[in-house]
Structure formats: structure tokens, C-alpha cells
Design a protein around this motif. Structure first.
Motif, short mmCIF file in Angstrom:
data_model
loop_
_atom_site.label_atom_id
_atom_site.label_comp_id
_atom_site.label_asym_id
_atom_site.label_seq_id
_atom_site.Cartn_x
_atom_site.Cartn_y
_atom_site.Cartn_z
N ILE A 21 -8.63 9.90 -7.69
CA ILE A 21 -9.88 9.90 -8.44
C ILE A 21 -11.09 10.00 -7.51
O ILE A 21 -12.06 10.69 -7.82
N LEU A 22 -11.04 9.31 -6.38
CA LEU A 22 -12.15 9.27 -5.42
C LEU A 22 -11.67 9.71 -4.03
O LEU A 22 -11.64 8.92 -3.10
N PRO A 23 -11.30 10.98 -3.88
CA PRO A 23 -10.70 11.42 -2.61
C PRO A 23 -11.64 11.28 -1.41
O PRO A 23 -11.19 11.07 -0.30
N ASP A 24 -12.94 11.38 -1.62
CA ASP A 24 -13.90 11.29 -0.52
C ASP A 24 -14.00 9.89 0.07
O ASP A 24 -14.45 9.72 1.20
N LEU A 25 -13.60 8.89 -0.67
CA LEU A 25 -13.76 7.51 -0.22
C LEU A 25 -13.07 7.26 1.12
O LEU A 25 -13.60 6.55 1.96
N ASN A 26 -11.92 7.86 1.33
CA ASN A 26 -11.18 7.64 2.58
C ASN A 26 -11.20 8.82 3.54
O ASN A 26 -10.66 8.73 4.63
N THR A 27 -11.82 9.93 3.13
CA THR A 27 -11.80 11.10 4.00
C THR A 27 -13.15 11.39 4.65
O THR A 27 -13.20 12.06 5.67
N LEU A 28 -14.24 10.93 4.06
CA LEU A 28 -15.57 11.19 4.61
C LEU A 28 -16.13 9.95 5.28
O LEU A 28 -15.77 8.83 4.94
N MET A 84 -15.63 0.03 1.22
CA MET A 84 -14.84 1.25 1.24
C MET A 84 -13.45 1.05 0.61
O MET A 84 -12.65 1.97 0.58
N LYS A 85 -13.19 -0.14 0.11
CA LYS A 85 -11.90 -0.40 -0.54
C LYS A 85 -11.88 0.13 -1.96
O LYS A 85 -12.93 0.44 -2.54
N ASN A 86 -10.71 0.18 -2.53
CA ASN A 86 -10.50 0.66 -3.89
C ASN A 86 -11.40 -0.11 -4.87
O ASN A 86 -11.20 -1.29 -5.10
N PRO A 87 -12.38 0.59 -5.48
CA PRO A 87 -13.26 -0.09 -6.44
C PRO A 87 -12.74 -0.07 -7.88
O PRO A 87 -13.38 -0.61 -8.77
N LEU A 88 -11.60 0.55 -8.09
CA LEU A 88 -11.07 0.73 -9.44
C LEU A 88 -10.14 -0.41 -9.81
O LEU A 88 -8.96 -0.41 -9.46
N GLU A 89 -10.67 -1.36 -10.53
CA GLU A 89 -9.89 -2.54 -10.91
C GLU A 89 -8.66 -2.13 -11.71
O GLU A 89 -8.73 -1.33 -12.64
N GLY A 90 -7.52 -2.66 -11.31
CA GLY A 90 -6.27 -2.38 -12.02
C GLY A 90 -5.62 -1.06 -11.63
O GLY A 90 -4.60 -0.69 -12.20
N ARG A 91 -6.22 -0.31 -10.69
CA ARG A 91 -5.65 0.97 -10.25
C ARG A 91 -5.08 0.83 -8.85
O ARG A 91 -5.59 0.08 -8.03
N THR A 92 -4.03 1.56 -8.58
CA THR A 92 -3.41 1.52 -7.25
C THR A 92 -4.24 2.32 -6.26
O THR A 92 -5.12 3.12 -6.64
N LYS A 93 -3.93 2.16 -4.97
CA LYS A 93 -4.60 2.93 -3.93
C LYS A 93 -4.35 4.42 -4.14
O LYS A 93 -5.26 5.24 -3.96
N GLU A 94 -3.15 4.77 -4.54
CA GLU A 94 -2.82 6.18 -4.77
C GLU A 94 -3.66 6.76 -5.91
O GLU A 94 -4.15 7.89 -5.81
N GLU A 95 -3.84 5.99 -6.97
CA GLU A 95 -4.69 6.45 -8.07
C GLU A 95 -6.14 6.59 -7.61
O GLU A 95 -6.82 7.56 -7.95
#
Length: 116
Positions: free
Chosen positions: A95-102, A80-91
Motif C-alpha cells: 500500500i505504501l511502497p515509498d515508506l521503505n524505499t525512499l 517510518m514504521k507501519n502506520p496501518l493498524e491491523g495490517r502486516t508489514k507486507e500489506e
């Protein structure tokens, strides 16, 4: 053209995420899975707990004589962690708002080798 290539192919593992959004699609997707998952093969399915059609799809597989439910669980924290290499948690959150809300579930089914 590509669908013809898949027509007679079957696989040991099929992995899917958010495949069914409407309970009316369950029967159609079950026939696709039956056509492409080899006997003894595994189907891994990840979906949001509140996704429309999820319960009907999982229940159809669990009730089927063709499939055995192996496990249902929540994905590990590392998945469930940020899968986007080189991108911040905010980014990632943009991009993937459901990752932390669902809340998600990971289902694993095995297609039975011998169905009587």
C-alpha cells in the motif's frame, strides 16, 4: 464552496507532505502558505529527498525574509514504521511502497512575526 471558507482563515500550524512535485508550483504554493500561516506560526513539511521541486521549495522558504528555517532532519525510526493498524508489514509495503524505499526529510519553518 470550501475554498471560500478558507479564503480568510489563518493557522498557527500548517502540516504538509509531498506538496510540491514540480518547481513551477513553488511560487503558487508560497502564496498559499503566506495567505494561511499566521505570523509566528510553524510550517512542517515532510517530503522525499529526491522529490522534484523539493529543493526549490525549501530554498525559497529558507531565503525568504518571511520565514526562518528551524530544523531539517530525517524522520525518526518510529515515524517510518507501519502506520496501518491491523495490517502486516507486507500489506503496508504493497500500500505504501515509498515508506521503505525512499529517504525522507522533515523540514520545520517558522513564519517571522515582524518582517522589515
Amino acid at each position: 464552496k470550501d475554498s471560500k471558507k478558507l479564503k480568510n482563515k489563518s493557522y498557527d500550524v500548517v502540516i504538509g507532505s509531498d506538496l510540491v512535485y514540480d518547481k513551477e508550483m513553488v511560487k503558487t504554493f508560497m502564496s498559499v502558505l503566506d495567505a494561511h500561516l499566521r505570523p509566528g506560526g510553524n510550517f512542517v513539511y515532510v517530503t522525499a529527498k529526491n522529490r522534484a521541486g523539493r529543493e526549490e521549495f525549501a530554498s525559497s522558504l529558507a531565503r525568504s525574509k518571511e520565514y526562518k528555517l528551524i530544523t531539517v532532519r530525517s524522520p525518526t525510526e518510529s515515524l517510518m514504521k507501519n502506520p496501518l493498524e491491523g495490517r502486516t508489514k507486507e500489506e503496508c509495503d504493497m500500500i505504501l511502497p515509498d515508506l521503505n524505499t525512499l529517504k525522507f526529510q522533515l523540514w520545520q519553518f517558522q513564519r517571522k512575526k515582524d518582517v522589515k
